[in-house]
Design an enzyme around this catalytic site. Structure first.
Site, PDB file in Angstrom:
ATOM      1  N   LYS A   1       1.036  -1.307  -0.114  1.00 54.21           N
ATOM      2  CA  LYS A   1       0.034   0.071  -0.100  1.00 54.21           C
ATOM      3  C   LYS A   1       0.890   1.299  -0.025  1.00 54.21           C
ATOM      4  O   LYS A   1       1.893   1.364   0.873  1.00 54.21           O
ATOM      5  CB  LYS A   1      -1.179  -0.057   1.168  1.00 54.21           C
ATOM      6  CG  LYS A   1      -1.700   1.344   1.244  1.00 54.21           C
ATOM      7  CD  LYS A   1      -2.747   1.290   2.366  1.00 54.21           C
ATOM      8  CE  LYS A   1      -2.294   1.843   3.762  1.00 54.21           C
ATOM      9  NZ  LYS A   1      -3.301   2.141   4.542  1.00 54.21           N
TER      10      LYS A   1
ATOM     11  N   MET B   1      -5.490   2.397  18.689  1.00 50.04           N
ATOM     12  CA  MET B   1      -5.532   2.392  17.232  1.00 50.04           C
ATOM     13  C   MET B   1      -4.947   3.590  16.677  1.00 50.04           C
ATOM     14  O   MET B   1      -4.685   3.611  15.393  1.00 50.04           O
ATOM     15  CB  MET B   1      -6.927   2.318  16.934  1.00 50.04           C
ATOM     16  CG  MET B   1      -7.689   1.060  17.469  1.00 50.04           C
ATOM     17  SD  MET B   1      -6.935  -0.618  17.194  1.00 50.04           S
ATOM     18  CE  MET B   1      -6.824  -0.663  15.132  1.00 50.04           C
TER      19      MET B   1
ATOM     20  N   THR C   1      -1.466   5.313  17.358  1.00 49.17           N
ATOM     21  CA  THR C   1      -0.213   5.365  17.321  1.00 49.17           C
ATOM     22  C   THR C   1       0.326   4.366  16.299  1.00 49.17           C
ATOM     23  O   THR C   1       0.370   3.216  16.632  1.00 49.17           O
ATOM     24  CB  THR C   1       0.285   5.084  18.770  1.00 49.17           C
ATOM     25  OG1 THR C   1      -0.041   5.874  19.703  1.00 49.17           O
ATOM     26  CG2 THR C   1       1.817   5.104  18.650  1.00 49.17           C
TER      27      THR C   1
END
Length: 321
Positions: free
Chosen positions: A67, A219, A221
């Site tokens: 990605k 969720m 960091t």
């Protein structure tokens, strides 16, 4: 090569499909059947943007790719598009040929929400009834919708640095037929499950604001220096993560490890719980913490699933490449 444009993703990928893809790849990682490549993440010196690559290879699912994308903080104001932009590219692991290119913006939101949702499924107490949200931005809506499907929650409580944004959480709670209450951080002791989803570089939640038996999904960091919770909280908790190497370098655990409060060996993979190799929660009094750093294999898993759905429904665009 197949192309699945961003505009098609919403009609193809469901929360249930994202959950299944992420749960399966976490299990493959813990079994040693899939691995992530080192993350590249750089400030490019233009438009204050952060740009990077996440990739990996899932030998079990034969999924190979990356990605590419990042965060452009001026997008909304200047261009009217979301600040996070990404694209997933899949390759044929047998030949190396480019196989598919998939819009990654909505997929990133869905896979991030799926990761915390998987952690709730496997680590939260079965009798969890109150869910607490720290953060109320765009991603928080995805997080809350996915989380509410994992337990019979009866109430949502929320805190955000900018209280006017809490309407995002209230809208989702109302959709689910649940009451919502704006609270102070000290009130998070009332929550059975807490999700933190912010872009903070300073600890928000302190160790004494979490009650025994709570499950926390951190969720936000995903970069060196970011931080959402007091490092001492990790000494009170059983700590799980998507990938240990990322947890201790760019995840929430980076601070506790850096201060020698916990060691790398104290952190377990969530996939090991899924596989049955780790017991996970062992009592209703345990505090469990999931450090969701976001791994490339999550993106590849949901992208591969959406390509299959796009082909099945005849909306994938085929091009010579």
């Amino acid at each position: 090569m197949l192309i699945v444009p961003e505009r098609e993703i919403a009609d193809l990928m469901t929360r249930e499909a994202a959950f299944a893809a992420v749960e399966k790849v976490f299990a493959a990682m813990a079994a040693g059947d899939a691995y992530n490549f080192p993350v590249v993440r750089e400030a490019i010196g233009h438009e204050d943007a952060l740009y990077g690559f996440k990739g990996g290879f899932d030998r079990a699912g034969l999924t190979l790719g990356l990605k590419a994308g990042g965060y452009w903080p001026n997008n909304i104001a200047k261009h009217g598009i979301i600040n996070h932009q990404s694209t997933v590219i899949l390759f044929d692991p047998d030949t190396g040929k480019a196989k598919a290119m998939v819009g990654g913006n909505l997929l990133t939101a869905l896979r991030t929400a799926a990761a915390s949702s998987v952690s709730i499924r496997h680590l939260a107490r079965s009798d969890a009834r109150v869910i607490g949200m720290i953060g109320a931005g765009h991603q928080a809506r995805f997080q809350l919708r996915a989380a509410l499907e994992q337990r019979d929650f009866e109430k949502v409580i929320g805190w955000n640095l900018h209280p006017e944004m809490l309407s995002n959480l209230e809208e989702v709670a109302t959709e689910a037929g649940l009451p919502f209450e704006a609270v102070q951080l000290d009130d998070m002791t009332r929550a059975d499950v807490i999700i933190s989803i912010t872009s903070s570089f300073d600890a928000i939640l302190s160790a004494d604001q979490v009650a025994a038996g709570t499950h926390i999904a951190c969720m936000g960091t995903d970069t060196k220096g970011k931080q959402e919770v007091d490092p001492r909280l990790l000494t009170r908790a059983q700590v799980f993560t998507d990938e240990v190497a990322q947890s201790v370098t760019i995840g929430e655990a980076q601070h506790a490890v850096g201060q020698s409060l916990v060691s790398e060996s104290d952190i377990a993979q969530l996939g090991a719980v899924i596989n049955g190799a780790h017991p996970g929660r062992t009592s209703d009094a345990d505090i469990t913490l999931f450090d969701g750093t976001g791994v490339g294999l999550q993106d590849l898993a949901v992208a591969a699933a959406v390509v299959d759905l796009a082909v099945e429904r005849g909306v994938a665009i085929e091009v010579d490449f």
